[in-house]
Design a protein around this motif. Structure first.
Motif, short mmCIF file in Angstrom:
data_model
loop_
_atom_site.label_atom_id
_atom_site.label_comp_id
_atom_site.label_asym_id
_atom_site.label_seq_id
_atom_site.Cartn_x
_atom_site.Cartn_y
_atom_site.Cartn_z
N LEU A 43 -8.66 1.21 -3.05
CA LEU A 43 -7.58 2.14 -3.36
C LEU A 43 -6.38 1.96 -2.44
O LEU A 43 -5.23 1.89 -2.90
N ASN A 94 -5.36 5.73 7.49
CA ASN A 94 -6.06 6.84 6.83
C ASN A 94 -6.68 7.72 7.90
O ASN A 94 -6.43 7.56 9.09
N VAL A 123 -0.63 9.54 -0.30
CA VAL A 123 -1.52 10.12 -1.31
C VAL A 123 -2.75 10.74 -0.65
O VAL A 123 -3.06 10.44 0.51
N GLN A 124 -3.43 11.54 -1.41
CA GLN A 124 -4.70 12.10 -0.95
C GLN A 124 -5.69 12.09 -2.10
O GLN A 124 -5.32 11.98 -3.27
N THR A 125 -6.96 12.20 -1.75
CA THR A 125 -7.99 12.42 -2.74
C THR A 125 -8.92 13.51 -2.24
O THR A 125 -9.28 13.52 -1.05
N PRO A 208 -11.49 9.27 -7.18
CA PRO A 208 -11.31 8.07 -8.01
C PRO A 208 -12.58 7.32 -8.38
O PRO A 208 -12.79 7.04 -9.57
N GLN A 250 -10.32 16.49 2.28
CA GLN A 250 -9.57 15.47 1.57
C GLN A 250 -9.49 14.21 2.42
O GLN A 250 -9.62 14.26 3.64
N TRP A 252 -6.90 10.70 2.93
CA TRP A 252 -5.49 10.41 2.69
C TRP A 252 -5.14 9.00 3.15
O TRP A 252 -5.86 8.39 3.93
N VAL A 287 -1.28 6.36 -8.78
CA VAL A 287 -1.68 7.62 -8.13
C VAL A 287 -2.45 8.50 -9.11
O VAL A 287 -3.68 8.45 -9.16
N LEU A 292 -5.90 9.89 -7.86
CA LEU A 292 -5.34 10.31 -6.58
C LEU A 292 -4.32 11.42 -6.80
O LEU A 292 -3.88 11.66 -7.92
N GLU A 293 -3.93 12.08 -5.71
CA GLU A 293 -2.91 13.12 -5.78
C GLU A 293 -1.72 12.70 -4.91
O GLU A 293 -1.91 12.25 -3.78
#
Length: 325
Positions: A43, A94, A123-125, A208, A250, A252, A287, A292-293
């Protein structure tokens, strides 16, 4: 005169000269590297390559991605920490890189706080709790009840000792008053395979890699560790809805530069990357389209976030009693 003082003076003058050269040229005037601490295809690598491609067009200068995986992101972080502070070497960092490693390792070859300047958090997940269908677990309530009835028998998988997956599991165990058995694996793919095969009961994983497994009905989604329900799985409850409001987690990815990089260069990179990742086509491809966010935090906001993230990791690692050396 003391030799050390002479050498220190020479180094200071060299640093000033380098900074002056950077400030005297229009950035960027040559190739920029984005160092990714993971192998190609993951990712972070995919997002970095998307950013690099767009910046190459925007800047009319080549922006390349260089993969330096290994040692829980330490190899890449150490390399960038020692690079010239001119904006031409960036790190796709990260949470282990800048937040958790300093508490997992007694001796770290770089300083997460002093060696880098935040540029932009991309981005974050959100982390979610999955259960193996072979476990028979259909809810968080059932998980807690079973773990309390048979302490230590319920198993959870993670992608390594000290990983976010382990810390999330131990945090939840503390909140729920349960004890589970940790089974570490080499990576997320191995954890997913173990869930499908029934070798472990549950695991905390990012969104993801979970989407095809949940949509394919190969694993069961129990809850999401987010303040509110998420777009990828709108039907899944949050831990807060289930009585665990502190179970929020989360992962990131963000860009940082070596400490000492001129403010003007940092601002230029942040502004241009922000413009890139705000494009609907970019969001859809790199994204939101992959689960992802978007975060898009600038230097100051990213810095404030890091202070909070580090404090949370320090508490989590202390609670889990994990050390990697």
């Amino acid at each position: 005169m003391n030799v050390r003082r002479i050498l220190a003076g020479i180094a200071a003058l060299a640093g000033c000269a380098a900074a002056g050269a950077v400030q005297g040229e229009a950035f960027p005037a040559r190739m920029v590297r984005i160092v990714v601490p993971f192998t190609a295809g993951g990712l972070a690598d995919v997002v970095a390559r998307g950013v690099a491609q767009e910046l190459t067009t925007r800047w009319s200068q080549p922006v390349i991605v260089e993969n330096r995986p290994g040692a829980n992101t330490i190899i890449a972080a150490e390399h960038v920490a020692r690079a010239a502070p001119d904006g031409y070497t960036l790190l796709m960092a990260n949470d282990p890189t800048l937040s958790s490693n300093q508490y997992l390792y007694r001796k770290l070859s770089y300083d997460p706080v002093k060696d880098f300047v935040p540029v932009i958090n991309l981005v974050q997940t959100r982390e979610i709790l999955l259960a193996s269908r072979k476990s028979g677990l259909a809810s968080v309530e059932e998980l807690v009840a079973r773990a309390k009835a048979r302490p230590g028998e319920t198993t959870y998988g993670s992608y390594g000792v000290g990983s976010k997956a382990q810390l999330d599991a131990e945090t939840f165990s503390s909140l729920a008053g349960i004890r589970m058995n940790h089974v570490p694996y080499k990576g997320v793919a191995d954890v997913m395979a173990a869930l499908v095969g029934g070798q472990i009961d549950v695991a905390w994983v990012g969104v993801p890699p979970s989407i095809p497994m949940v949509e394919g009905d190969k694993v069961r989604l129990l809850a999401v560790a987010a303040p509110q329900r998420i777009a990828a799985f709108p039907g899944a409850p949050t831990f807060a809805e289930l009585g665990f409001p502190k179970m929020v987690s989360q992962a990131w990815f963000g860009l940082v530069a070596p400490r000492g990089t001129p403010d003007g260069v940092v601002s230029r990179i942040a502004a241009d990357v922000s413009a890139v990742v705000s494009q609907p086509a970019f969001l859809d491809k790199y994204v939101t389209g992959v689960g992802l966010e978007p975060w898009n935090q600038g230097p100051r906001e990213f810095g404030r976030f890091l202070a909070r993230d580090r404090a949370e990791y320090e508490a989590s690692i202390r609670n889990a009693k994990v050390k990697l050396d």
